[in-house]
Design an enzyme around this catalytic site. Structure first.
Site, PDB file in Angstrom:
ATOM      1  N   ASP A 150       0.826  -1.204   0.000  1.00 28.01           N
ATOM      2  CA  ASP A 150       0.000   0.000   0.000  1.00 28.01           C
ATOM      3  C   ASP A 150       0.871   1.269   0.000  1.00 28.01           C
ATOM      4  O   ASP A 150       1.764   1.401   0.840  1.00 28.01           O
ATOM      5  CB  ASP A 150      -0.855  -0.037   1.281  1.00 28.01           C
ATOM      6  CG  ASP A 150      -1.958   0.978   1.279  1.00 28.01           C
ATOM      7  OD1 ASP A 150      -2.905   0.810   0.501  1.00 28.01           O
ATOM      8  OD2 ASP A 150      -1.875   1.944   2.070  1.00 28.01           O
ATOM      9  N   GLU A 208       1.855  -0.331  -4.763  1.00 27.76           N
ATOM     10  CA  GLU A 208       0.882   0.669  -5.229  1.00 27.76           C
ATOM     11  C   GLU A 208       1.646   1.977  -5.350  1.00 27.76           C
ATOM     12  O   GLU A 208       2.150   2.500  -4.358  1.00 27.76           O
ATOM     13  CB  GLU A 208      -0.251   0.800  -4.215  1.00 27.76           C
ATOM     14  CG  GLU A 208      -1.339   1.712  -4.716  1.00 27.76           C
ATOM     15  CD  GLU A 208      -2.158   2.329  -3.602  1.00 27.76           C
ATOM     16  OE1 GLU A 208      -3.289   2.731  -3.879  1.00 27.76           O
ATOM     17  OE2 GLU A 208      -1.671   2.420  -2.463  1.00 27.76           O
TER      18      GLU A 208
HETATM   19  C1  NOJ Z   1      -4.426   2.866  -0.871  1.00 26.38           C
HETATM   20  C2  NOJ Z   1      -5.520   1.893  -0.633  1.00 26.38           C
HETATM   21  O1  NOJ Z   1      -5.719   1.137  -1.795  1.00 26.38           O
HETATM   22  C3  NOJ Z   1      -6.729   2.681  -0.212  1.00 26.38           C
HETATM   23  O2  NOJ Z   1      -7.903   1.921  -0.179  1.00 26.38           O
HETATM   24  C4  NOJ Z   1      -6.424   3.315   1.119  1.00 26.38           C
HETATM   25  O3  NOJ Z   1      -7.481   4.180   1.469  1.00 26.38           O
HETATM   26  C5  NOJ Z   1      -5.130   4.113   1.096  1.00 26.38           C
HETATM   27  N1  NOJ Z   1      -4.090   3.473   0.363  1.00 26.38           N
HETATM   28  C6  NOJ Z   1      -4.624   4.339   2.486  1.00 26.38           C
HETATM   29  O4  NOJ Z   1      -4.145   3.136   3.026  1.00 26.38           O
END
Ligand code: NOJ
Length: 567
Positions: free
Chosen positions: A214, A268
């Site tokens: 993440d 991500e």
């Molecule tokens: C990216 C995640 O995919 C999302 O759902 C989340 O709100 C944020 N990061 C914070 O962790």
């Protein structure tokens, strides 16, 4: 007829080193909304275990499970209170072990969500950190004194408002790039990094196969915490993703943990440009295997605002990313996840007439892309956006905070915000899976569900899809199977044969002597198309229509028609 080039035993294909994770198809499960086993209206691990045959049946290889850890759910599990505990609503550790066992038995793999840019403010580390400035956890988070009576700098959070919150006990501010219930960890503290490495090993030693990480580019912060530059364009992610020690920390993580296991990693990468991508994924640097870019899924976005997009723009993004990475870097392909609207509503046409062909056309695009494809739960059924009518129907913390900051503060009208949300909201992909046409879509046996179910479940559901040979599900199955036996779709060169065409996406994938043509009509129009450059569509391998056109240079395309040819 071309002789297919065998790559089964070759260590490289088209210059790429062959890896299982390059040849895999991934299926993302959002546990809260997948399947409830105990009637409380919330999806759980046992529910997932009960549906493993369904997932396996699709032909995918890897499951990415969104966070299943103990959490107060300010951001649906992306705010973790205890990394070694299963969220009580989702079950127990024994049930996690059973799920993993079921996954292994079916020869599938599992990757978990590693959320370590921040924790929940209810994590024991934060509870201790906020107590005083001189306890062993004091520096686990990012604390700064106020500056001239204000926040330490002008950074904003992704969920609206300042990224700093004053804590009454320490009388200092802590940084939270997301909600104030998600304080950012201080990665410059070696104890924090060691804790993260340990918790990764905890799950890897159970036998999982890797992580989706993440917002991983945000872990290193410029400790001077400067204000935004004068020419700041309103996109803080590009600043947050450029911390000075980021790549040192990723290399350390690889050295200390990842290199010891045969796993896959996908970061991500909000705020990471194409040009910066090799810094993360060039295999000679030993950091991550792949990252998710946002360029394609956000091509029609400006913050929370929606803006119109065209097919040539979409094609230009695909071409740019293809050209921009050499064979040392491996891409990902995805059209949605739990942070984006439904694929068919977003890039296709979710009207009754065109939902099925357009969902199949998009599946064709996804599964003939170079890069590891990620399918989001329910996309294989052609699930659509939810018809949200009022702000009360939304659940997402991002929506609620932005409503308060923009609408209630009279910066934006309610209609304006709601109009945009109807197209852009993350909540569209968070409604429960539609399993059958019984009450609550077979998602739960209980009377209530944690989140609203799309009323179209009576027609759009898995039970219908499994029995209908023309269903979107069965088409996914066919295109996944075709990808599995066609190395050119994984490793082959990509060439867009008509980048400017407004309705047709047509490209070739070529590996050695094997070449394929994919033609996708992204519109409701019917038209004839003469293939350029002497190309001839030879054998038709798969299509979403009844057309039998073969051995031809002219194609008659129906609305949203998709075909895959060998050349
Ligand atoms: C990216 C995640 O995919 C999302 O759902 C989340 O709100 C944020 N990061 C914070 O962790």
């Amino acid at each position: 007829m071309n002789t297919p080039k065998r790559i089964d035993n070759a260590p490289t294909a088209n210059g790429y080193t062959r890896k299982w994770w390059k040849e895999s198809v991934v299926y993302q499960i959002y546990p809260r909304s997948f399947k409830d086993s105990n009637g409380d209206g919330i999806g759980d691990l046992k529910g997932i275990t009960s549906k493993l045959d369904y997932v396996k049946g699709l032909g995918v290889d890897v499951i990415w499970l969104s966070p299943h850890f103990d959490s107060p759910n300010a951001d649906n599990g992306y705010d973790i209170r205890d990394y070694r505990k299963v969220m009580a609503e989702f079950g127990t550790m024994a049930e996690f072990d059973e799920l993993l066992e079921g996954i292994k038995q079916r020869n599938l793999k599992l990757i978990l969500d590693l959320v370590v840019n921040h924790t929940s403010d209810e994590h024991a580390w934060f509870a201790k950190s906020r107590q005083s400035k001189d306890n062993p956890y004091a520096d686990y988070y990012i604390w700064r004194p106020e500056k001239e009576g204000h926040e330490p700098n002008d950074w904003i959070s992704f969920f609206a408002g300042s990224a700093w919150k004053k804590d009454p006990s320490r009388e200092e501010y802590y940084l939270h790039l997301f909600s104030e219930k998600q304080p950012d960890l201080n990665w410059d503290n070696p104890d924090v990094r060691r804790e993260v490495h340990d918790l990764m090993k905890f799950w890897l030693d159970k036998g999982i196969d890797g992580f989706r990480m993440d917002v991983i580019p945000f872990i290193s912060k410029d400790q001077r915490f400067p204000d935004y530059p004068k020419d700041f364009d309103g996109r803080p992610e590009y600043i947050y993703a450029s911390g000075p020690k980021l790549h040192d920390y990723l290399q350390e993580m690889n050295r200390e943990v990842l290199s010891k296991y045969d796993v896959m990693t996908v970061g991500e990468a909000l705020g990471v440009t194409l040009e910066q991508t090799p810094l993360f994924v060039d295999e000679r640097r030993h950091e991550l295997n792949m990252i998710f870019h946002f360029d394609l899924v956000r091509l029609d976005r400006q913050g929370w605002r929606w803006k119109p997009w065209t097919l040539p723009e979409l094609k230009a993004i695909c071409a740019r990313f293809d050209k921009g990475l050499d064979s040392h870097s491996w891409p990902t392909a995805y059209l949605t996840n739990h942070d984006n609207p439904r694929t068919v509503s977003h890039f296709g046409d979710d009207s009754p007439e065109y939902r099925i062909p357009s969902a199949k056309a998009l599946a064709t695009m996804l599964l003939t892309s170079k890069g590891t494809p990620f399918i989001y739960q329910g996309d294989e059924l052609g699930m659509t956006n939810y018809p949200f009518a009022s702000i009360e129907e939304y659940d997402d913390i991002e929506v609620k905070n932005t409503w308060n900051a923009e609408v209630l503060a009279n910066h934006v009208s309610a209609e304006d915000y709601l109009d945009n949300l109807r197209k852009t909201s993350r909540d569209h992909t968070r409604t429960p899976m539609q399993w059958d046409n019984s009450p609550n879509a077979g998602f739960t046996s209980g009377a209530k569900t944690w989140f609203t179910i799309n009323p179209n479940y009576r027609d759009i559901n898995a039970s219908q899809a499994l029995t209908d040979e023309h269903s979107i599900y069965n088409y996914y199955k066919a295109i996944i199977a075709l990808r599995k036996k066609t190395p050119a779709f994984v490793y082959g060169d990509y060439a867009d044969i008509d980048p400017e065409h407004l309705s047709l996406f047509a490209y070739t994938r070529t590996l050695g002597a094997e070449s394929y043509l994919i033609v996708l009509n992204f519109s409701r129009n019917e038209f004839s198309y003469t293939l350029p450059g002497g190309l001839k569509a030879e054998s038709l391998l798969l299509s979403n229509s009844d057309s039998k056109e073969e051995n031809t240079t002219v194609l008659h395309m129906d609305p949203w028609e998709a075909r895959v040819y060998s050349l």
